[in-house]
Design an enzyme around this catalytic site. Structure first.
Site, PDB file in Angstrom:
ATOM      1  N   GLU B  49       0.871  -1.181   0.000  1.00  0.00           N
ATOM      2  CA  GLU B  49       0.000   0.000   0.000  1.00  0.00           C
ATOM      3  C   GLU B  49       0.901   1.221   0.000  1.00  0.00           C
ATOM      4  O   GLU B  49       1.606   1.477   0.974  1.00  0.00           O
ATOM      5  CB  GLU B  49      -0.822   0.073   1.293  1.00  0.00           C
ATOM      6  CG  GLU B  49      -2.098  -0.687   1.315  1.00  0.00           C
ATOM      7  CD  GLU B  49      -2.825  -0.442   2.640  1.00  0.00           C
ATOM      8  OE1 GLU B  49      -2.734   0.666   3.197  1.00  0.00           O
ATOM      9  OE2 GLU B  49      -3.467  -1.387   3.122  1.00  0.00           O
ATOM     10  N   ASP B  60      -6.048   8.271  10.738  1.00  0.00           N
ATOM     11  CA  ASP B  60      -4.748   7.778  11.183  1.00  0.00           C
ATOM     12  C   ASP B  60      -4.401   8.262  12.576  1.00  0.00           C
ATOM     13  O   ASP B  60      -4.692   9.392  12.955  1.00  0.00           O
ATOM     14  CB  ASP B  60      -3.658   8.220  10.198  1.00  0.00           C
ATOM     15  CG  ASP B  60      -3.702   7.403   8.928  1.00  0.00           C
ATOM     16  OD1 ASP B  60      -3.632   6.166   9.046  1.00  0.00           O
ATOM     17  OD2 ASP B  60      -3.839   7.982   7.837  1.00  0.00           O
TER      18      ASP B  60
END
Lengths: 422, 260
Positions: B49, B60
């Site tokens: 990724e 995040d």
């Protein structure tokens, strides 16, 4: 000029191409729950009566419409009416939205609220409602703003809220909002996120607008009662845009009423150092919705500049983006210097010390009247005095040099701001 | 055949879960990030990724936020993402992980064309839900790229079905209600979510959020088609490619121990 259909947003929260939901999947269930709670509560006479009772007996509504005679002389004779949200409990319009969302929190069976805050006004309002309802409360505030608005940090803590300074990114409202979203994703089953403006994913922009509409509903009727006709313009400052949306919305179908939004022009829109996305930004996605925002060519959010912590934000509510594109409302940037000059005029002419955020609306109103040309004595304008300026006295003292360096050094407030014990 | 479909077919033959590793472009530097991605593949990561740094990474936690802030300060640009994909895709299936605004600003169709040309297999968009994704989904399908959407423990079965119908390549199951970051244990809710997702789609179901070591990878690999690791690898990337390779080896061993 065309008025947008009053049924906006659509079922998915879109105002034309703006709004919607750009969020992690984990939040969708909570947003659906909130939208449903909002929808059913609006049709529940008990809910409506309870909110009305709180607004009247706790928040002090209706707020007055003040006929500002000396200010009127100053601007060449136009009738200047001030919608006095600064007189609402906690010192700004933010309480209108927070009481509504607190009732929804109770309705959803949640016992913890979180909020983001810039100037601290929304954080104070949320901490206040949390105390009133017995909720746990956590407020995220950029570290830069905790310094600019130390007294509001103390107010929130006194009210029992936990204030968490946010030191990531630009350390202002944008980053406090990111941190609040992160908390919400992790705690969404027990926690309601009280977003403070007409921003964020659906249903927030429409819901916060609905709770703030009371400003315009009252102002419209008060103006009819006092002057016998509608105003020629209603003028408000725009950060996220909740006080402006609340004032504008009941006038959307009154085509003769100009809607004027005043963004933070910072050092001047042409310098790039500002917080005026509707004036100088472009469409994009931030904090859960598509709207205008300040971004670079890679779609990265740009830093903003404003003397006003409450307007220092790179995005704006999606309904404002729609009103801008449709031409129903106009938006302009007001610089720090113009806002501070207007703040001083209002203080000296009317004895009203408004928030620096609201001072942007006054400066914008003076500009708008000057642009009408010639005799303005037949014109009537309503300016939203969205908040009071107590929190800004320190900033104003520095800006205008109102205290000597020796007085500053001796000030206990300054010592508190700098983290020392008094 | 899309490289993701080929990868999951191979893993099915080997009766094991795939290992997917995330690293953002430009951290600790552009060259350093590509070296770390290649080290990840050498260590046994099956799919990479490639993260698009973004100023407001709302899903995040602190490890990734600090890394992408550093990448942006170091001058990481969206265009660098395609360079990284070009460097990594000959060695492993490569997908982009990116928040929506940089992709929207680049232009969904142009992003799909350039990603395909660089050898990319698809993109994970953590703040894009299928309801808002039509321009991206059309562009991705048109370029034979896999748009990957997420399911969460709070998703209803109806929504899981929509995500399954719209996604290609695999479905990303967020193991917990929360943001990225290492955790001492992977949430129990992950296995239940994978089970619910399998009832709605035939796509492989990969689990992310909170997996940081071989043991956790083995535990997740027992019930998921893929194990996604982010923050732990980002932390290792700060120590250089060797640290990334070592952690990848441990994780790769884990998914094989978790053989079903």
């Amino acid at each position: 000029m065309t008025a947008p259909p009053p049924s906006l947003p659509d079922a998915a929260g879109h105002f034309g191409p703006y709004g919607g939901r750009f969020v992690p999947e984990a939040l969708v269930a909570a947003l659906d729950e909130l939208a449903e709670a909002h929808r059913t509560s609006q049709q529940d006479p008990e809910f409506v009566a309870e909110l009305d009772r709180l607004l009247t007996t706790y928040a002090g509504r209706p707020t007055p419409l003040t006929d500002a005679r000396r200010l009127s002389e100053h601007v060449g004779g136009a009738r200047v009416l001030l919608k006095r949200e600064d007189l609402a409990h906690t010192g700004s319009h933010k309480i209108n939205n927070v009481l509504g969302q607190a009732l929804l929190t109770k309705r959803m069976g949640k016992k913890r609220v979180i909020a983001e805050t810039g100037a601290g006004q929304h954080g104070v309002a949320t901490a206040t409602a949390a105390a009133l309802f017995g909720f746990d409360c956590t407020v995220y505030m950029g570290e830069e703003d905790t310094r600019r608005q130390a007294l509001n940090v103390a107010r929130m803590r006194l009210l029992g809220a936990e204030v968490i300074p946010v030191s990531t990114g630009t350390k202002t409202l944008k980053d406090a909002t990111n941190e609040a979203f992160r908390d919400w994703v992790a705690n969404v089953e027990t926690t309601h996120y009280v977003i403070g403006s007409v921003v964020g994913p659906h249903p927030f922009p429409a819901m916060v607008r609905d709770f703030q509409r009371i400003i315009g509903v009252e102002a419209r009727q008060q103006c009819l009662d006092l002057v016998g006709r509608l105003p020629d313009a209603v003028i408000a400052c725009v950060g996220g845009g909740s006080n402006a949306m609340g004032l504008f919305h009941p006038f959307l179908d009154d085509a003769s009423v100009a809607l004027v939004g005043c963004e933070a022009g910072g050092d001047g829109v042409e310098t790039g150092r500002h917080a005026a996305p509707l004036t100088a930004g472009s469409p994009g996605v931030l904090h859960g919705a598509r709207s205008y925002l300040m971004q670079d060519e890679d779609g990265q959010t740009q830093n903003t500049t404003s003397i006003s912590a409450g307007l220092d934000y790179p995005g704006v509510g999606p309904e404002h983006a729609w009103l801008r594109d449709s031409g129903r409302a106009s938006y302009r940037g007001v610089t720090d210097a113009q806002a501070m000059a207007a703040l001083e005029v209002l203080a000296k002419k009317e004895g009203i010390l408004c928030a620096i955020e609201s001072a942007h609306a006054f400066a914008g109103a003076f500009q708008w009247l000057a642009e009408q040309g010639g005799d303005v004595s037949d014109l009537v304008v309503i300016i939203n005095t969205s908040g009071r300026g107590d929190k800004d006295v320190d900033t104003a003292a520095r800006w205008f040099g109102l205290v000597t360096p020796a007085e500053v050094a001796a000030s206990e407030v300054v010592k508190l701001t700098e983290g020392e014990s008094p | 055949m899309n490289p993701l479909d080929a990868l999951f077919a191979r893993c099915r033959e080997e009766n094991r879960a795939a290992l997917i590793g995330y690293l953002p472009v430009g951290y600790p530097s552009y060259d350093g990030s590509v070296e770390a991605m290649l080290a990840m593949v050498e260590g046994g990561v099956d799919a990479v990724e490639v993260g698009v740094p973004y100023t407001d990474p709302g899903m995040d936690g602190p490890v990734i936020q600090v890394a992408v802030d550093a990448a942006l300060r170091g001058g990481s640009r969206v265009a660098h993402v395609f360079d990284a994909v070009r460097a990594v895709s000959p060695h492993a299936a490569t997908v982009v992980m990116g928040y929506w605004n940089p992709i929207e600003k680049y232009g969904p169709a142009r992003f799909a064309t350039d990603l395909k040309a660089a050898g990319g297999a698809g993109a994970i968009t953590p703040d894009l839900i299928p309801e808002e994704a039509q321009p991206w989904v059309e562009a991705a399908y048109g370029a034979d790229l896999a748009p990957v959407f997420l399911v969460a423990p709070s998703s209803t079965d109806e929504r899981i079905a929509v995500v399954g119908r719209t996604s290609r390549g695999f479905v990303y199951a967020a193991s917990t209600m929360g943001v990225t970051g290492t955790r001492s244990a992977v949430s129990d809710r992950a296995e239940e979510l994978v089970g619910r997702t399998r009832k709605q789609t035939d796509l492989p179901v990969c689990v992310g959020l909170g997996v940081s070591d071989g043991e956790q990878a083995a535990a997740v690999a027992r019930y998921a088609d893929g194990v996604i690791v982010g923050s732990a690898l980002v932390r290792a990337a700060a120590d250089g490619p060797d640290a990334v390779r070592r952690l990848s080896e441990e994780l790769a061993d884990g998914v094989r121990r978790g053989r079903r």
